[in-house]
Motif scaffolding. Structure first.
Motif, short mmCIF file in Angstrom:
data_model
loop_
_atom_site.label_atom_id
_atom_site.label_comp_id
_atom_site.label_asym_id
_atom_site.label_seq_id
_atom_site.Cartn_x
_atom_site.Cartn_y
_atom_site.Cartn_z
N ALA A 238 -3.73 16.62 -0.49
CA ALA A 238 -2.69 16.59 -1.53
C ALA A 238 -1.82 17.84 -1.43
CB ALA A 238 -3.34 16.51 -2.91
N ALA B 173 0.83 -1.21 0.00
CA ALA B 173 0.00 0.00 0.00
C ALA B 173 0.86 1.26 0.00
CB ALA B 173 -0.93 -0.02 1.21
N ALA B 174 1.93 1.23 0.80
CA ALA B 174 2.84 2.38 0.81
C ALA B 174 3.52 2.55 -0.53
CB ALA B 174 3.87 2.21 1.93
N GLN B 175 3.92 1.43 -1.16
CA GLN B 175 4.57 1.51 -2.47
C GLN B 175 3.62 2.05 -3.53
OE1 GLN B 175 7.79 1.06 -3.03
NE2 GLN B 175 7.49 1.65 -5.17
N ALA B 176 2.34 1.74 -3.39
CA ALA B 176 1.36 2.26 -4.35
C ALA B 176 1.28 3.78 -4.26
CB ALA B 176 -0.01 1.64 -4.08
N THR B 177 1.34 4.33 -3.04
CA THR B 177 1.34 5.79 -2.92
C THR B 177 2.61 6.39 -3.49
OG1 THR B 177 2.31 5.67 -0.70
CG2 THR B 177 -0.09 5.62 -0.85
N VAL B 178 3.73 5.68 -3.36
CA VAL B 178 4.98 6.17 -3.94
C VAL B 178 4.87 6.23 -5.46
CG1 VAL B 178 7.43 5.65 -4.25
CG2 VAL B 178 6.39 5.42 -2.00
N ASP B 179 4.29 5.19 -6.05
CA ASP B 179 4.15 5.17 -7.51
C ASP B 179 3.22 6.28 -8.00
OD1 ASP B 179 5.80 2.96 -7.52
OD2 ASP B 179 4.14 1.53 -7.50
N GLN B 180 2.24 6.64 -7.17
CA GLN B 180 1.30 7.67 -7.60
C GLN B 180 1.92 9.06 -7.63
OE1 GLN B 180 -2.07 7.35 -5.01
NE2 GLN B 180 -2.81 5.43 -5.93
N VAL B 181 2.87 9.34 -6.72
CA VAL B 181 3.41 10.69 -6.61
C VAL B 181 4.67 10.89 -7.45
CG1 VAL B 181 2.46 10.98 -4.31
CG2 VAL B 181 4.78 10.10 -4.56
N PRO C 292 -7.89 11.40 5.53
CA PRO C 292 -6.81 11.27 4.53
C PRO C 292 -6.03 12.57 4.41
CG PRO C 292 -8.95 11.41 3.45
CD PRO C 292 -9.22 11.27 4.91
#
Length: 774
Positions: free
Chosen positions: A650, A559-567, A647
């Motif tokens: 942004a 889940a943390a890696q998914a946020t990294v990929d998004q930003v 949450p």
């Protein structure tokens, strides 16, 4: 039956066969046994039972009231004997014993225990906590299923038996609805209706006319993950307790997390094909130029098809050939003139500091294609690159990389925990079965698993967060395996062992039963007895608990890696803009300090100077860093209290004007030039300091030496807080109006002095390349 076969039987069993015609006049004992040996099943025994359906003395197995219809069906098939047929039961038990002498262990035996006796064993042999009313039905079903699978899997061809596929799938269906309160999965079918769908030659080891509750698998019914995880690992060849959930996810990736029988049947069929191919490959290598050691088993071979060769790169040379992986090494056989030459062995078992990783390769040593595996160890002079050419993707390379790393990591695990004999062979067997399952899924469904979804246990433990806990648990299990073997060797009585779990080398037993030749010195005792493997009735395996804990950590990491990929953003200028915005608080603090040090507002600068000097003089400076950390912690807790799980908003950034590819390349070139200038300036400073150290300029050296002596005296005799105060006053008051002219003059003289110091000379020597390229 030949005379040689009879000579191998005990005396009482010889007499049994001689006297067999006296109470079975329809056929001679020899005829029955020849028919049994030819078909490797009990069809000849139960063939006449079809005609006795109208016989009132023949009854169906007793139903267990706590179980659902499907669970009763499964338990009845596990029992496989009528309660009112003691004479037939005795006959079958005797023939089963004789068969085990003639054709070896695993010759299609069944339990031959009435359902009420199975229930009695469950209630007397297992601890009380698994007999709780809420879990009684499910645990009884597991007990019967595990015992039946332990016996059924002694047949060497059970993976190819379609009825075995249906039998185990029915176990999973029954596990999901074991109790009488569960919704019946299928309507009851009488034995007469079942007989109408079966011809005389359709007899099955798991579906007979004497069981009036036998059911066929409903194609509309599916199996969930928990049922699969409780039944499939009971057969070590089908699933591993460490990777069983990953296997289920791969089999159900296109069916919404529910396993259909057609997919399960296709998987077992592919697994059977892989097993037979591996045994056939080992037999072929016996006459090849690869000399296998005792217990060395071929796991896979590649490069035999001319359109899909394997290329070995050493230096600038490349040569096609055949690549073979065993449970101890990699073998590469260069292709000569129509024949394979002597194989080169790359060891995976010894501690040779081996490194196996993906690598780029190409003709003449170029790095063009990302389709190679690099092997490096202390036993070879230079790395070896094994290339797997293919038109699209690099699935071949990824597959060989994974299975090679699995064997390498298995041997590292063995060395780390100093495993010997049976535990060592069991660890290798677990890795081998994982590779076979991986091949089966890959060949049947063309699925390539990710690192967190791999079917290879040791690779999974390497990639999962907290995977070391899985390996520690596995090593503890293997140590208990060795201890249980030792207790059996010294003769543990049944009373002492009652209620205790006796672990067995399930992977070794599975490989041996499937026909693989294992090394000598491993545990071969007790194969016919029921022993506990990776699954326990009503309990959770510690390995499964360790894997679940690691999977929880993996979920958070993914889940943390998914946020990294998004930003992640593209473009140098955009990333610089993001970094500037993120570092804005720090930059603002530095700007305010520069404002105070510039003395543009004398009052604020004076107040700041007095406060800092007072802090240093009182010795409070040591509390500055702790106060900053406490302030940050309080700020984080305050935000946690205010947000209350909301949450995070942004982070808004205004991107710079978009640039085309040429402009971005020019920006990159400018950034590289600036970085090069900084590196050159740093080198010049270091070279001038070297010149001062070695007295390249005597006058400057004398001055620097005198300055160092004065500084040493100050550090020795002046308190540290006074020195810090003096340094702070000197740095902060340089822009003060009263000192500005004097400070500028001293800085100018210092720069002029630094410019007059020469840099130490540097000579670039071209290295000599002594490597011989083949």
């Amino acid at each position: 039956m030949t005379t040689g076969h009879l000579d191998r039987l005990p005396k009482d069993e010889k007499n049994f066969l001689k006297n067999l015609p006296s109470f079975i006049p329809m056929e001679s004992g020899i005829g029955i046994f020849e028919n049994f040996m030819r078909q490797n099943s009990f069809k000849s025994i139960f063939g006449g039972a079809r005609k006795s359906d109208e016989d009132p003395t023949v009854t169906s197995p007793r139903l267990i009231p706590q179980l659902s219809p499907i669970a009763n069906s499964v338990v009845a098939r596990c029992s496989k004997v009528g309660s009112s047929l003691p004479r037939t039961e005795s006959l079958l038990r005797k023939l089963t014993s004789i068969t085990s002498h003639l054709v070896g262990k695993g010759s299609g035996m069944i339990l031959l225990i009435p359902t009420e006796e199975l229930q009695h064993h469950f209630e007397t042999e297992l601890p009380d906590h698994v007999k709780h009313p809420s879990t009684y039905a499910r645990n009884l079903l597991e007990f019967c299923s595990y015992q039946a699978l332990n016996v059924v899997t002694q047949r060497p061809d059970y993976l190819s038996d379609k009825d075995f596929h249906r039998f185990t799938y029915d176990m999973m269906l029954a596990w999901e609805a074991p109790g009488i309160e569960s919704e019946p999965l299928l309507k009851e079918t009488t034995s007469r209706n079942y007989q109408e769908t079966e011809d005389e030659d359709g007899w099955s080891l798991f579906y007979t006319n004497s069981i009036n509750m036998a059911v066929q698998v409903d194609d509309k019914k599916t199996v969930g993950p928990e049922a699969f995880a409780r039944i499939a690992p009971a057969c070590a060849a089908v699933a591993d307790i460490i990777t069983v959930h990953n296997l289920f996810d791969l089999l159900t990736c296109s069916s919404g997390g529910q396993l259909h029988f057609l997919v399960y049947d296709k998987y077992l069929g592919s697994l059977d094909k892989v097993m037979k191919t591996a045994k056939h490959a080992s037999e072929l290598l016996l006459v090849s130029n690869i000399q296998l050691a005792e217990g060395e088993i071929v796991l896979d071979v590649d490069g035999t098809v001319p359109t899909q060769p394997v290329l070995q790169h050493i230096g600038i040379s490349a040569w096609p050939g055949r690549l073979t992986l065993t449970n101890y090494a990699l073998y590469f056989e260069p292709l000569g003139v129509g024949l394979y030459e002597k194989a080169v062995r790359y060891d995976l078992a010894m501690d040779l500091k081996q490194v196996i990783k993906p690598e780029l390769t190409g003709p003449l040593g170029t790095r063009l294609f990302d389709k190679a595996v690099m092997y490096k160890s202390t036993s070879i002079a230079e790395p070896v690159y094994l290339e797997f050419p293919e038109f699209k993707g690099s699935s071949r390379r990824e597959y060989w990389l994974e299975i090679s790393l699995e064997i390498l990591r298995a041997h590292r695990f063995i060395r780390k925990y100093n495993l010997k004999n049976t535990p060592q062979a069991e660890a290798l067997g677990r890795a081998m079965l994982g590779i076979f399952r991986y091949r089966a899924v890959r060949e049947a469904f063309h699925i390539f698993s990710s690192h967190y979804k791999t079917l290879l246990a040791f690779n999974l433990a390497e990639n999962l967060p907290g995977g070391d806990a899985i390996l520690e648990t596995l090593s503890s299990r293997l140590e208990h395996l060795s201890a249980s073997t030792l207790r059996r060797d010294v003769g543990t009585t049944s009373d002492d062992a009652k209620g205790q779990l006796t672990l067995s080398p399930v992977s070794l037993l599975a490989l041996r039963r499937l026909g693989f030749m294992l090394p000598r010195g491993v545990d071969e005792d007790g194969e016919s007895a029921f022993k506990v493997g990776d699954v326990f009735v009503g309990e959770t395996n510690p390995l499964e608990m360790a894997v679940k804990q690691s999977k929880c950590d993996t979920g958070r990491a993914e889940a943390a890696q998914a946020t990294v990929d998004q930003v992640k953003v593209e473009g140098i200028d955009t990333n610089i803009a993001v970094m500037k915005e993120l570092l804005f608080p720090l930059g603002e603090s530095v700007r305010r300090l520069q404002f105070l040090a510039s003395w543009e507002d004398p009052f604020k600068s004076t107040v700041f100077l007095v406060l800092i000097c007072f802090t240093i003089y009182r010795g409070w400076i040591k509390y500055i860093l702790p106060c900053i950390l406490i302030f940050l912690a309080a700020l984080m807790l305050w935000h946690k209290y205010c947000n209350k799980g909301k949450p995070l908003e942004a982070f808004r950034i205004i991107p710079p004007p978009s640039r085309n590819a040429v402009e971005q390349l020019l920006t990159l070139q400018e950034a590289v030039s600036q970085f090069e200038t900084l590196v050159q300036a740093g080198n010049i400073i270091l070279l001038k300091l070297r010149a001062l150290l070695f007295a390249a300029l005597p006058q400057a050296t004398n001055g620097v030496a005198l300055l160092l002596i004065v500084m040493a005296a100050l550090f020795a005799f002046v308190p540290l807080r006074c020195l810090i105060t003096l340094v702070f006053l000197e740095a902060f008051t340089m822009e003060m109006p009263l000192r500005k002219d004097c400070s500028d003059r001293w800085l100018r003289r210092a720069r002029e002095w630094w410019v007059r110091i020469p840099a130490a000379p540097v000579q670039l020597i071209k290295p000599e390349d002594n490597k011989k390229r083949k």
